[in-house]
Design a protein around this motif. Structure first.
Motif, PDB file in Angstrom:
ATOM      1  N   ASN A   4       0.817  -1.197   0.000  1.00 52.21           N
ATOM      2  CA  ASN A   4       0.000   0.000   0.000  1.00 52.21           C
ATOM      3  C   ASN A   4       0.859   1.260   0.000  1.00 52.21           C
ATOM      4  O   ASN A   4       1.808   1.363  -0.763  1.00 52.21           O
ATOM      5  CB  ASN A   4      -0.983  -0.054   1.167  1.00 52.21           C
ATOM      6  N   ASN A   5       0.579   2.207   0.875  1.00 48.03           N
ATOM      7  CA  ASN A   5       1.303   3.483   0.858  1.00 48.03           C
ATOM      8  C   ASN A   5       2.323   3.577   1.986  1.00 48.03           C
ATOM      9  O   ASN A   5       2.712   4.688   2.379  1.00 48.03           O
ATOM     10  CB  ASN A   5       0.313   4.649   0.980  1.00 48.03           C
ATOM     11  N   ARG A  16       5.576  -2.494  -5.017  1.00 41.86           N
ATOM     12  CA  ARG A  16       4.518  -2.254  -4.038  1.00 41.86           C
ATOM     13  C   ARG A  16       3.276  -3.007  -4.479  1.00 41.86           C
ATOM     14  O   ARG A  16       2.842  -2.889  -5.622  1.00 41.86           O
ATOM     15  CB  ARG A  16       4.169  -0.768  -3.922  1.00 41.86           C
ATOM     16  N   VAL A  74      -0.611  -3.056  -3.861  1.00 38.61           N
ATOM     17  CA  VAL A  74      -1.496  -1.994  -3.394  1.00 38.61           C
ATOM     18  C   VAL A  74      -2.950  -2.426  -3.499  1.00 38.61           C
ATOM     19  O   VAL A  74      -3.390  -2.930  -4.540  1.00 38.61           O
ATOM     20  CB  VAL A  74      -1.282  -0.703  -4.213  1.00 38.61           C
ATOM     21  N   SER A  89      -6.402   1.735  -1.371  1.00 36.18           N
ATOM     22  CA  SER A  89      -5.263   2.606  -1.063  1.00 36.18           C
ATOM     23  C   SER A  89      -4.809   3.446  -2.247  1.00 36.18           C
ATOM     24  O   SER A  89      -3.965   4.334  -2.084  1.00 36.18           O
ATOM     25  CB  SER A  89      -4.077   1.774  -0.556  1.00 36.18           C
ATOM     26  N   LEU A  91      -4.795   7.196  -1.900  1.00 34.00           N
ATOM     27  CA  LEU A  91      -3.692   7.726  -1.097  1.00 34.00           C
ATOM     28  C   LEU A  91      -2.444   7.909  -1.950  1.00 34.00           C
ATOM     29  O   LEU A  91      -1.644   8.817  -1.697  1.00 34.00           O
ATOM     30  CB  LEU A  91      -3.399   6.786   0.072  1.00 34.00           C
ATOM     31  N   LEU A  92      -2.263   7.053  -2.955  1.00 34.39           N
ATOM     32  CA  LEU A  92      -1.117   7.191  -3.843  1.00 34.39           C
ATOM     33  C   LEU A  92      -1.297   8.368  -4.797  1.00 34.39           C
ATOM     34  O   LEU A  92      -0.361   9.141  -5.013  1.00 34.39           O
ATOM     35  CB  LEU A  92      -0.906   5.909  -4.649  1.00 34.39           C
ATOM     36  N   LYS A 120      -0.390  11.889  -3.832  1.00 36.17           N
ATOM     37  CA  LYS A 120       1.021  12.260  -3.918  1.00 36.17           C
ATOM     38  C   LYS A 120       1.631  11.608  -5.162  1.00 36.17           C
ATOM     39  O   LYS A 120       2.576  10.825  -5.069  1.00 36.17           O
ATOM     40  CB  LYS A 120       1.777  11.821  -2.665  1.00 36.17           C
ATOM     41  N   PHE A 132       5.118   9.052  -5.615  1.00 36.81           N
ATOM     42  CA  PHE A 132       5.046   7.628  -5.907  1.00 36.81           C
ATOM     43  C   PHE A 132       5.394   7.289  -7.352  1.00 36.81           C
ATOM     44  O   PHE A 132       6.013   6.266  -7.627  1.00 36.81           O
ATOM     45  CB  PHE A 132       3.650   7.091  -5.578  1.00 36.81           C
ATOM     46  N   TYR A 151       4.288  -1.126  -9.420  1.00 39.24           N
ATOM     47  CA  TYR A 151       3.095  -1.113  -8.590  1.00 39.24           C
ATOM     48  C   TYR A 151       2.125  -2.164  -9.107  1.00 39.24           C
ATOM     49  O   TYR A 151       1.754  -2.143 -10.286  1.00 39.24           O
ATOM     50  CB  TYR A 151       2.427   0.262  -8.615  1.00 39.24           C
TER      51      TYR A 151
END
Length: 296
Positions: free
Chosen positions: A97-98, A115, A117, A121, A124-125, A128, A132, A142
């Motif tokens: 996740n983050n 990652r 994910v 989530s 949340l990525l 930002k 990421f 990812y």
């Protein structure tokens, strides 16, 4: 020739019959192509890619090869362990996740190769995206898992639309989604290992579940850091830590696990999953650290 082929297939079945991945391939409709990707040599499998994971938006298979994978849990168990040298020594470092690195480098390491994910989530990525997806030299891949309703690529998948926009804004970002077939595969594994239908039992699979399944396909050795076993929360004097290492003062991990385990609907069966992980560790090269698991 027929006899030779029959003997070869018999040997393959005997060799892999104890492995959960092999047991389920035919149930999932993957047929010969799924078996072939599993049975190839690592280099050949890398060249072919992993068909259960496709890029956004090009739909190309994930190509990832790792000898030793450090899988870093988001649990508060990792705090104060100073495990960075061990984690970063691996050929690939995986996170979920983050979970952040900055400010926690001493405990969680300093690099991220992959990652895994959850669809929940992704917002949340994308809050930002530069951090990421846009940093120069960022080689992180990812892999995003989620139900078809969120991941469909026909314009109606909310999460897929977010990922497609991120891929357009940062064309060098390596973003993949889990295919519907692979999602069904993970559900079938849950039923195979627990005897319970995931949907009928009101269970949600965790990101850890998807991470370990992918790691068993990709990694020769898996080293998991900061993950407790299924009996930890019922042992005397267990270490109370935050549910996430980066959320100081948040809810207690064991309290969260026990709440989810007993939830009639919509709960992550963290404790049940840990029991399955211990079973997998008997047939795969999986080791657990901080705390260390004693596998009978």
């Amino acid at each position: 020739i027929g006899l030779v082929v029959a003997v070869f297939l018999f040997v393959v079945v005997v060799k892999f019959s104890e492995k959960p991945c092999f047991q389920l391939l035919t149930l999932l409709g993957q047929g010969i192509s799924g078996w072939w990707s599993f049975s190839q040599q690592p280099h050949e499998a890398f060249q072919a890619g992993h068909p259960g994971y496709v890029s956004v938006p090009k739909q190309e298979p994930l190509k990832l090869q790792c000898d030793v994978c450090s899988v870093v849990s988001s649990s508060g168990q990792i705090l104060g362990r100073e495990a960075a040298p061990e984690i970063d020594h691996a050929s690939c470092v995986w996170r979920m996740n983050n979970a952040p690195i900055r400010g926690f480098e001493r405990d969680v390491g300093s690099r991220t190769d992959l990652r895994v994910v959850s669809h929940t989530s992704v917002p949340l990525l994308v809050q930002k995206p530069q951090h990421f997806f846009g940093r120069r030299g960022n080689e992180t891949a990812y892999v995003v898992w989620g139900p078809l309703r969120n991941m469909r690529g026909d314009g109606k998948g909310v999460v897929y639309n977010m990922l497609r926009q991120a891929a357009e804004n940062y064309p060098h970002a390596r973003i993949y989604i889990t295919t519907e077939e692979r999602m069904n595969y993970c559900d079938t594994m849950f039923k195979k290992e627990t005897g319970k239908d995931r949907i009928q039992s009101g269970s949600y699979l965790s990101t850890g579940w998807f991470t370990l399944i992918l790691a068993m396909d990709v990694c020769k050795e898996i080293r998991v850091y900061g993950m407790i076993n299924n009996t930890y929360c019922r042992s005397e004097g267990y270490r109370k830590v935050p549910y996430h290492y980066y959320e100081a003062g948040s809810r207690d991990e064991c309290a969260e696990y026990l709440l989810h385990e007993s939830a009639p609907y919509g709960g992550h069966r963290f404790i049940t999953e840990k029991a399955v992980f211990a079973k997998w560790a008997k047939t795969h090269l999986i080791k657990f650290f901080y705390p260390e698991w004693q596998l009978s």
